[in-house]
Design an enzyme around this catalytic site. Structure first.
Site, short mmCIF file in Angstrom:
data_model
loop_
_atom_site.label_atom_id
_atom_site.label_comp_id
_atom_site.label_asym_id
_atom_site.label_seq_id
_atom_site.Cartn_x
_atom_site.Cartn_y
_atom_site.Cartn_z
CG HIS A 1 -4.62 -31.23 18.00
ND1 HIS A 1 -4.87 -29.95 17.59
CD2 HIS A 1 -5.60 -31.52 18.89
CE1 HIS A 1 -5.95 -29.47 18.21
NE2 HIS A 1 -6.40 -30.41 19.02
CB ALA B 1 5.24 -16.26 18.84
P1 OAD Z 1 -4.94 -21.10 13.66
O1 OAD Z 1 -4.43 -21.00 12.27
O2 OAD Z 1 -6.39 -21.29 13.86
O3 OAD Z 1 -4.53 -19.80 14.49
C1 OAD Z 1 -3.22 -19.32 14.52
C2 OAD Z 1 -3.18 -18.08 15.41
O4 OAD Z 1 -1.83 -17.67 15.48
C3 OAD Z 1 -3.98 -16.90 14.90
O5 OAD Z 1 -4.75 -16.35 15.97
C4 OAD Z 1 -2.92 -15.89 14.44
O6 OAD Z 1 -3.30 -14.55 14.67
C5 OAD Z 1 -1.76 -16.26 15.34
N1 OAD Z 1 -0.45 -15.94 14.77
C6 OAD Z 1 -0.05 -15.96 13.48
N2 OAD Z 1 1.24 -15.62 13.36
C7 OAD Z 1 1.69 -15.38 14.61
C8 OAD Z 1 2.95 -14.98 15.16
N3 OAD Z 1 4.01 -14.77 14.39
N4 OAD Z 1 3.04 -14.83 16.51
C9 OAD Z 1 1.96 -15.02 17.31
N5 OAD Z 1 0.76 -15.41 16.84
C10 OAD Z 1 0.61 -15.59 15.51
O7 OAD Z 1 -4.10 -22.27 14.38
P2 OAD Z 1 -4.43 -23.04 15.74
O8 OAD Z 1 -5.13 -22.16 16.69
O9 OAD Z 1 -3.18 -23.69 16.16
O10 OAD Z 1 -6.26 -29.03 14.50
O11 OAD Z 1 -5.43 -24.14 15.23
C11 OAD Z 1 -5.95 -25.06 16.15
C12 OAD Z 1 -6.21 -26.37 15.47
O12 OAD Z 1 -7.02 -26.15 14.33
C13 OAD Z 1 -4.98 -27.05 14.89
O13 OAD Z 1 -4.26 -27.80 15.84
C14 OAD Z 1 -5.57 -27.94 13.85
C15 OAD Z 1 -6.50 -26.94 13.22
O14 OAD Z 1 -7.60 -27.48 12.56
C16 OAD Z 1 -6.38 -30.20 13.89
O15 OAD Z 1 -5.95 -30.42 12.77
C17 OAD Z 1 -7.14 -31.21 14.71
#
Ligand code: OAD
Length: 236
Positions: free
Chosen positions: A109, A219
């Site tokens: 990204h 994590a």
């Molecule tokens: P999200 O905010 O959608 O999801 C984050 C995930 O991390 C969730 O499932 C949480 O439960 C988990 N989480 C939070 N804290 C954590 C920890 N300490 N240890 C382990 N897990 C934890 O973020 P992404 O999945 O990265 O794209 O989002 C995907 C994409 O959506 C991003 O790259 C961005 C966003 O829109 C663009 O901007 C194109």
């Protein structure tokens, strides 16, 4: 289970959460504070470039106040010590994998510390603000934008990622909600090629049931534990 020979890892905002970077979809996360269509689409940028440049300038500047956590460090250790093939793909635009010691990171990204010129289309390393329209280091045009993939745009290096997913025998997803494609579909691609699939996440994600195994927890604990398993003589 037999020790893996080829691993693809996908990371998301959850791996950087304990470093102090907001995730997108948690309560109070970035997408509650800002509208996706305003700050993460080409149309939003065309409508209000100052808003968009300011949003990414703020996020870039905030990187100075955070540091990698044990999960980033563990993946760097895996890169150094794992004898097989490893591809680390991140959806994150922060630089915490690199600062944690990973030398080969595929930012599908894009990156906050990179600029993309709308005129010459060159990507340049970038540390400063963009709000004042600095010239592109390559063509000098004042047409830089954040080198971040917005909704409706194609993520980077999809060919290389799909090739690796086809060839891997273990796919591991860390700290991602599985809400955004194409990354959310990697688990199915890997499974279709016969890979084992593992999820490490704080809570069940949208795609949890697609994985052979899901582990719950932060994590900073789960990733070092899993890396230790992979590098131990018996494998993961
Ligand atoms: P999200 O905010 O959608 O999801 C984050 C995930 O991390 C969730 O499932 C949480 O439960 C988990 N989480 C939070 N804290 C954590 C920890 N300490 N240890 C382990 N897990 C934890 O973020 P992404 O999945 O990265 O794209 O989002 C995907 C994409 O959506 C991003 O790259 C961005 C966003 O829109 C663009 O901007 C194109």
């Amino acid at each position: 289970m037999a020790a893996p020979c080829s691993i693809v890892i996908l990371t998301g905002a959850g791996i950087s959460a304990e470093s102090g970077i907001d995730t997108f979809r948690s309560a109070g996360g970035l997408w509650e504070q800002h509208r996706i269509e305003d700050v993460a689409t080409p149309e939003g940028f065309a409508r209000d470039p100052d808003l968009v440049l300011g949003f990414y300038d703020m996020r870039r500047a905030a990187l100075a106040n955070v540091a990698p956590n044990p999960a980033h460090a563990a993946l760097a250790r895996l890169e150094r010590e794992f004898a097989g093939e490893l591809l680390l793909v991140t959806q994150n635009v922060d630089d915490l994998h690199e600062r944690g010691g990973s030398a080969r990171v595929l930012h599908m990204h894009g990156e906050l510390k990179s600029a993309l010129c709308a005129s010459c289309e060159m990507r340049s390393p970038w540390e400063m603000a963009m709000i004042d329209r600095p010239p592109c280091p390559v063509c000098r045009a004042p047409t830089l934008r954040p080198d971040v993939v917005w909704f409706g745009e194609m993520p980077y290096e999809m060919g290389r990622i799909y090739q690796a997913l086809e060839a891997c025998d273990l796919f591991v997803s860390i700290g991602t909600s599985g809400a955004v494609y194409p990354a959310a579909g990697f688990v199915q691609e890997a499974r279709a090629s016969g890979a084992r699939t593992l999820e490490l996440n704080l809570e069940p994600s949208e795609g949890s049931r697609l994985f052979h195994e899901s582990r719950r927890g932060p994590a900073s604990l789960l990733v070092p534990q899993w890396v230790e398993e992979v590098l131990s003589p018996a494998g993961a």
